[in-house]
Design a protein around this motif. Sequence first.
Motif, PDB file in Angstrom:
ATOM      1  N   ALA A 162     -38.886  52.668 -94.065  1.00 14.06           N
ATOM      2  CA  ALA A 162     -40.015  52.289 -93.211  1.00 14.06           C
ATOM      3  C   ALA A 162     -39.937  52.914 -91.825  1.00 14.06           C
ATOM      4  O   ALA A 162     -40.961  53.052 -91.145  1.00 14.06           O
ATOM      5  CB  ALA A 162     -40.115  50.771 -93.098  1.00 14.06           C
ATOM      6  N   HIS A 163     -38.738  53.278 -91.397  1.00 16.89           N
ATOM      7  CA  HIS A 163     -38.586  53.867 -90.068  1.00 16.89           C
ATOM      8  C   HIS A 163     -37.230  54.571 -89.973  1.00 16.89           C
ATOM      9  O   HIS A 163     -36.424  54.529 -90.908  1.00 16.89           O
ATOM     10  CB  HIS A 163     -38.678  52.790 -88.980  1.00 16.89           C
ATOM     11  CG  HIS A 163     -37.482  51.892 -88.935  1.00 16.89           C
ATOM     12  ND1 HIS A 163     -37.253  50.926 -89.882  1.00 16.89           N
ATOM     13  CD2 HIS A 163     -36.430  51.834 -88.076  1.00 16.89           C
ATOM     14  CE1 HIS A 163     -36.121  50.291 -89.607  1.00 16.89           C
ATOM     15  NE2 HIS A 163     -35.598  50.828 -88.529  1.00 16.89           N
ATOM     16  N   GLY A 164     -36.989  55.198 -88.827  1.00 18.77           N
ATOM     17  CA  GLY A 164     -35.673  55.739 -88.500  1.00 18.77           C
ATOM     18  C   GLY A 164     -35.137  56.787 -89.451  1.00 18.77           C
ATOM     19  O   GLY A 164     -35.862  57.653 -89.942  1.00 18.77           O
ATOM     20  N   ILE A 165     -33.832  56.706 -89.711  1.00 16.29           N
ATOM     21  CA  ILE A 165     -33.147  57.700 -90.539  1.00 16.29           C
ATOM     22  C   ILE A 165     -33.760  57.766 -91.932  1.00 16.29           C
ATOM     23  O   ILE A 165     -33.949  58.859 -92.489  1.00 16.29           O
ATOM     24  CB  ILE A 165     -31.644  57.373 -90.637  1.00 16.29           C
ATOM     25  CG1 ILE A 165     -30.979  57.496 -89.264  1.00 16.29           C
ATOM     26  CG2 ILE A 165     -30.949  58.307 -91.631  1.00 16.29           C
ATOM     27  CD1 ILE A 165     -29.530  57.024 -89.238  1.00 16.29           C
ATOM     28  N   GLY A 166     -34.079  56.610 -92.498  1.00 11.53           N
ATOM     29  CA  GLY A 166     -34.646  56.573 -93.844  1.00 11.53           C
ATOM     30  C   GLY A 166     -35.955  57.331 -93.945  1.00 11.53           C
ATOM     31  O   GLY A 166     -36.162  58.141 -94.864  1.00 11.53           O
ATOM     32  N   ARG A 167     -36.853  57.074 -92.982  1.00  6.03           N
ATOM     33  CA  ARG A 167     -38.148  57.769 -92.997  1.00  6.03           C
ATOM     34  C   ARG A 167     -37.968  59.270 -92.830  1.00  6.03           C
ATOM     35  O   ARG A 167     -38.562  60.063 -93.572  1.00  6.03           O
ATOM     36  CB  ARG A 167     -39.055  57.224 -91.894  1.00  6.03           C
ATOM     37  CG  ARG A 167     -40.335  58.052 -91.705  1.00  6.03           C
ATOM     38  CD  ARG A 167     -41.280  57.453 -90.689  1.00  6.03           C
ATOM     39  NE  ARG A 167     -41.961  56.280 -91.230  1.00  6.03           N
ATOM     40  CZ  ARG A 167     -42.939  55.621 -90.609  1.00  6.03           C
ATOM     41  NH1 ARG A 167     -43.322  56.015 -89.397  1.00  6.03           N
ATOM     42  NH2 ARG A 167     -43.503  54.572 -91.154  1.00  6.03           N
ATOM     43  N   ASP A 168     -37.162  59.688 -91.866  1.00  7.33           N
ATOM     44  CA  ASP A 168     -36.985  61.121 -91.620  1.00  7.33           C
ATOM     45  C   ASP A 168     -36.264  61.815 -92.771  1.00  7.33           C
ATOM     46  O   ASP A 168     -36.538  62.986 -93.051  1.00  7.33           O
ATOM     47  CB  ASP A 168     -36.238  61.330 -90.302  1.00  7.33           C
ATOM     48  CG  ASP A 168     -37.128  61.095 -89.088  1.00  7.33           C
ATOM     49  OD1 ASP A 168     -38.176  61.744 -88.991  1.00  7.33           O
ATOM     50  OD2 ASP A 168     -36.785  60.242 -88.256  1.00  7.33           O
ATOM     51  N   THR A 169     -35.360  61.096 -93.447  1.00  6.08           N
ATOM     52  CA  THR A 169     -34.700  61.677 -94.619  1.00  6.08           C
ATOM     53  C   THR A 169     -35.695  61.867 -95.749  1.00  6.08           C
ATOM     54  O   THR A 169     -35.670  62.880 -96.463  1.00  6.08           O
ATOM     55  CB  THR A 169     -33.529  60.788 -95.076  1.00  6.08           C
ATOM     56  OG1 THR A 169     -32.602  60.621 -93.997  1.00  6.08           O
ATOM     57  CG2 THR A 169     -32.797  61.406 -96.259  1.00  6.08           C
ATOM     58  N   ALA A 170     -36.591  60.894 -95.923  1.00  9.50           N
ATOM     59  CA  ALA A 170     -37.642  61.010 -96.933  1.00  9.50           C
ATOM     60  C   ALA A 170     -38.534  62.217 -96.654  1.00  9.50           C
ATOM     61  O   ALA A 170     -38.858  63.003 -97.567  1.00  9.50           O
ATOM     62  CB  ALA A 170     -38.474  59.732 -96.960  1.00  9.50           C
TER      63      ALA A 170
END
Length: 321
Positions: free
Chosen positions: A70-78
């Motif tokens: 939904a945000h942060g590292i997870g979103r940018d990795t996606a």
Amino acid sequence: MTNHEVDQDNTQQQNHPNRNFCYGTILLILDIIIINLKFWFYTFEHIYLSFYQKEEKDVRGEIVLITGTAHGIGRDTALEYASKGATIVCWDINERGNNETVKEIKAMGGKAFSYVCNVSKREDIVQVAEKVKKEVGFVSILVNNAGIMPCHPLLDHNENEIRLMYDINVLAHFWMIQEFLPEMIKQKRGHIIALSSCAGLIGLKNLVPYCGTKFAVRGVMNSFYEELRRMDLHKQIKLTTIYPYMVDTGLCKKPHFRFKSMKLVKPQEVAKTIVSAQRRGIMELSIPQHYLYLEKFINIFPRKACEVVSDFLDTGVESDL
């Protein structure tokens, strides 16, 4: 049998243990020589590979599941994986933020799916994992990223806060691996990435439970690799553990550092490093990269000597209370 033959037989039996001892000693010496040769070969190979950039594996068409998108590292990795042509499965408890990530991926021409999942609950993971398998397909790359980071002294943490931190930051790794590893073994390929932290390399004040979870992730991945190796699966199922320094995602609310060069790391930088490390098959990587080597080097010295270095660097987080 004559007395002479009996004496010869007894003599042979008495000499037999000596032959066994000599044979065992020779084998031991050969083993030591071979171990030394292998030890130094792999040591120099690692040093060489530290300077040599391995070719990055193509991830087009791979299905990548990432938690905490939904945000942060997870979103940018996606977004980073999507830019490389992978199909992205986004998991988060925050439905709105998760949908925004999927929308952004689709706007750039990528393919993504959104699933709401509370990774602190094993039953949620099991149910949503089954849906993903049926609706999307075989997850070949799993990124265990979701995490929470309350920052205050140990005595100010309550039981629920500590338990939730371990449920999300540590136990979720077990449940996710148990759900997706069997199919990876069946397909004879797969890659599992775990987000630890530089707080999983050194202890910090105001982060005692959090550091505990990130040290735990490091231990899980190290022992998990050994288990795969003993099962002769480590060449098929790859593992990567990432140790980011403090990241500018909003979780680290009150960082402090003596030197400006030790500023917060951007989540986009972490995402690019995660994807690159996975594609190059790197097992462990810190961000910045030299922190992992620095931790290994410092730990050969006495505790008090390490404390002198820690006090000099004066980096960490203030209480968020």
